[in-house]
Design a protein around this motif. Structure first.
Motif: not given
Length: 471
Positions: A309-320
């Motif tokens: 909603e209000d900020r950048l969200v980063g994901l690395v090396g995950v699934s599902d």
């Protein structure tokens, strides 16, 4: 026969926490392509051929949210009746209230079309055709249900076994192997929770199958406080009378016991948006199966859903994974456990946590307020008042307030004085002073409120006058 759509809006949408809260539940969630679930349900009902009035059964605290959603839906103008429950007593009570109302206001031959407020339907043409088919069965004095053609084995839905159009039985949510057998058999449908029947037939059926529900609902309806305005009538059911209505689902009370029930098959891109896994499917998928809302950045990520909603969200090396980031709460869950989010909500509610009740931005009949910061003896809010709207004339026992106008014009009652404030002007309201805020302009009024005192809870309020009928 005349059809009156009845929209049933209740429940907290616990499996969609933290976006769904008690004060702003699932039907009011904004969809990716605009609008809300309840707004779309209303539009779908209002534009049915021959419909000139819509009945809604909902909690009294959600009246103005619902009215705003209907207005924003661009539906054809229809007369609206709201049956306002003081608290939830499950779906049998809601259907009983609607049945009594329609029977007495429109006649016992009138057909009720029961529609849950939180369903999504992509193919509205197929829905309208199914309603026309259901009308034929209902006109023959048959309780008619809508069965959804299953897309696959689903353990989160109840099932209906049908032979042609005749219902054989209703089945509770099965395990996976049983669900596979149902789908392969071809004569099982998902239970949509949508129904059509004549008011008189349902009244008689409830008198036979669940007389305690019907009699208590009739008494509660007769004790209602009725208010009427242009194109809106409200029946506010009293707490004492409504508390006598047994809390039981409509399926348990009526449908699983009723004889001669008909089923109309419905293939219309239906979803009950019952979990984050279901809601994620509303969003388009990238080449790696990821679906997003908001600003995100991924590296080596597959089959994830992120709502930021209000900020950048980063994901690395995950699934599902399911990741839902709101201003005051963050949810991270595996997709296989999407149904279990309700356990977090239930725990928060049992502990009395505000995170189960309210968002940081709370909706009111007059607009919204957002809590920007709070600490020991102070709270800072951003308040936005809709054009022409005004808050109640009120006072507080434990806090004083300082209002600073950011944009727009504020008409303020402060004690014995009435003043107009424009941008950058302010006023101080001592503890115990009667006060009222109004937006006399044609643009939204935005101000900052600084509260200070020993107790800053939302229940520290005495209302002397309120145009929205709140106590």
């Amino acid at each position: 026969m005349h059809i009156v759509p009845v929209i049933i809006s209740g429940g907290a949408g616990s499996r969609l926490w933290p976006l769904s809260r008690e004060a702003h539940p699932k039907p009011f969630i904004e969809l990716p392509d605009g609008g809300t679930l309840i707004g779309r349900t209303y539009k779908r009902a209002a534009q049915l051929n021959g419909v000139n009035t819509v009945v809604t059964v909902t909690n009294r605290d959600h009246l103005f949210l619902t009215a705003d959603a209907y207005e924003a839906s661009t539906a054809p103008e229809r007369a609206n009746t709201f049956l306002l429950e003081p608290f939830g007593r499950d779906t049998a009570a809601a259907v009983a209230l609607a049945t009594v109302h329609v029977a007495e206001s429109h006649g016992e031959d009138t057909l009720l079309l029961i529609l849950p407020a939180d369903h999504l339907i992509d193919d509205e043409g197929a829905f309208e055709e199914a309603v026309q088919e259901a009308e034929k069965f209902a006109s023959q004095q048959r309780i008619t249900t809508f069965g959804i053609k299953p897309k696959g084995p689903e353990t989160g839905f109840g099932y209906i076994e049908c032979h042609e159009h005749d219902v054989q039985r209703f089945v509770e949510k099965p395990d996976l192997e049983t669900a596979k057998q149902y789908v392969e058999g071809g004569n099982f449908f998902w239970n949509s929770g949508m129904f059509m029947f004549p008011a008189g037939l349902m009244r008689n059926s409830m008198q036979e199958l669940c007389p305690e529900v019907l009699s208590a609902a009739e008494a509660a309806y007769q004790s209602s406080k009725i208010s009427t305005s242009t194109l809106r009538t409200t029946h506010e059911v009293g707490s004492e009378a409504f508390s006598a209505v047994p809390s039981i689902s409509f399926d348990y009370a009526v449908m699983e016991k009723a004889a001669n029930v008909a089923c109309v098959a419905l293939d219309c891109g239906w979803s009950d948006i019952g979990s984050w896994a279901a809601l994620s499917e509303v969003h388009p998928s990238d080449e790696r199966g990821n679906r997003v809302s908001g600003e995100t950045i991924f590296h080596e990520v597959e089959n994830c859903f992120v709502q930021a909603e209000d900020r950048l969200v980063g994901l690395v090396g995950v699934s599902d994974l399911l990741v839902v980031d709101t201003p005051d709460a963050l949810l991270v869950a595996h997709k296989d456990n999407a149904q279990d989010v309700k356990h977090l909500f239930q725990r928060l509610r049992s502990e009395g946590s505000e995170a189960a009740k309210l968002h940081r931005t709370a909706h009111r009949p007059w607009g919204t307020y957002t809590v920007l910061e709070e600490g020991d003896r102070f709270k800072i809010k951003r308040i936005e008042v809709k054009p022409g709207a005004r808050l109640s004339l009120q006072a507080h026992h434990h806090r004083s307030e300082h209002w600073i106008v950011v944009s727009g014009t504020a008409k303020v009652v402060n004690g014995e004085n009435e003043i107009l404030l424009s941008t950058n002007q302010s006023t101080y309201i001592p503890c115990g002073h009667k006060h009222r805020l109004e937006n006399p302009g044609i643009l939204p009024l935005v101000l900052i409120e600084v509260q200070s005192g020993d107790y800053l809870g939302e229940d520290d309020i005495i209302r002397f006058d309120d145009v929205y009928g709140r106590n």
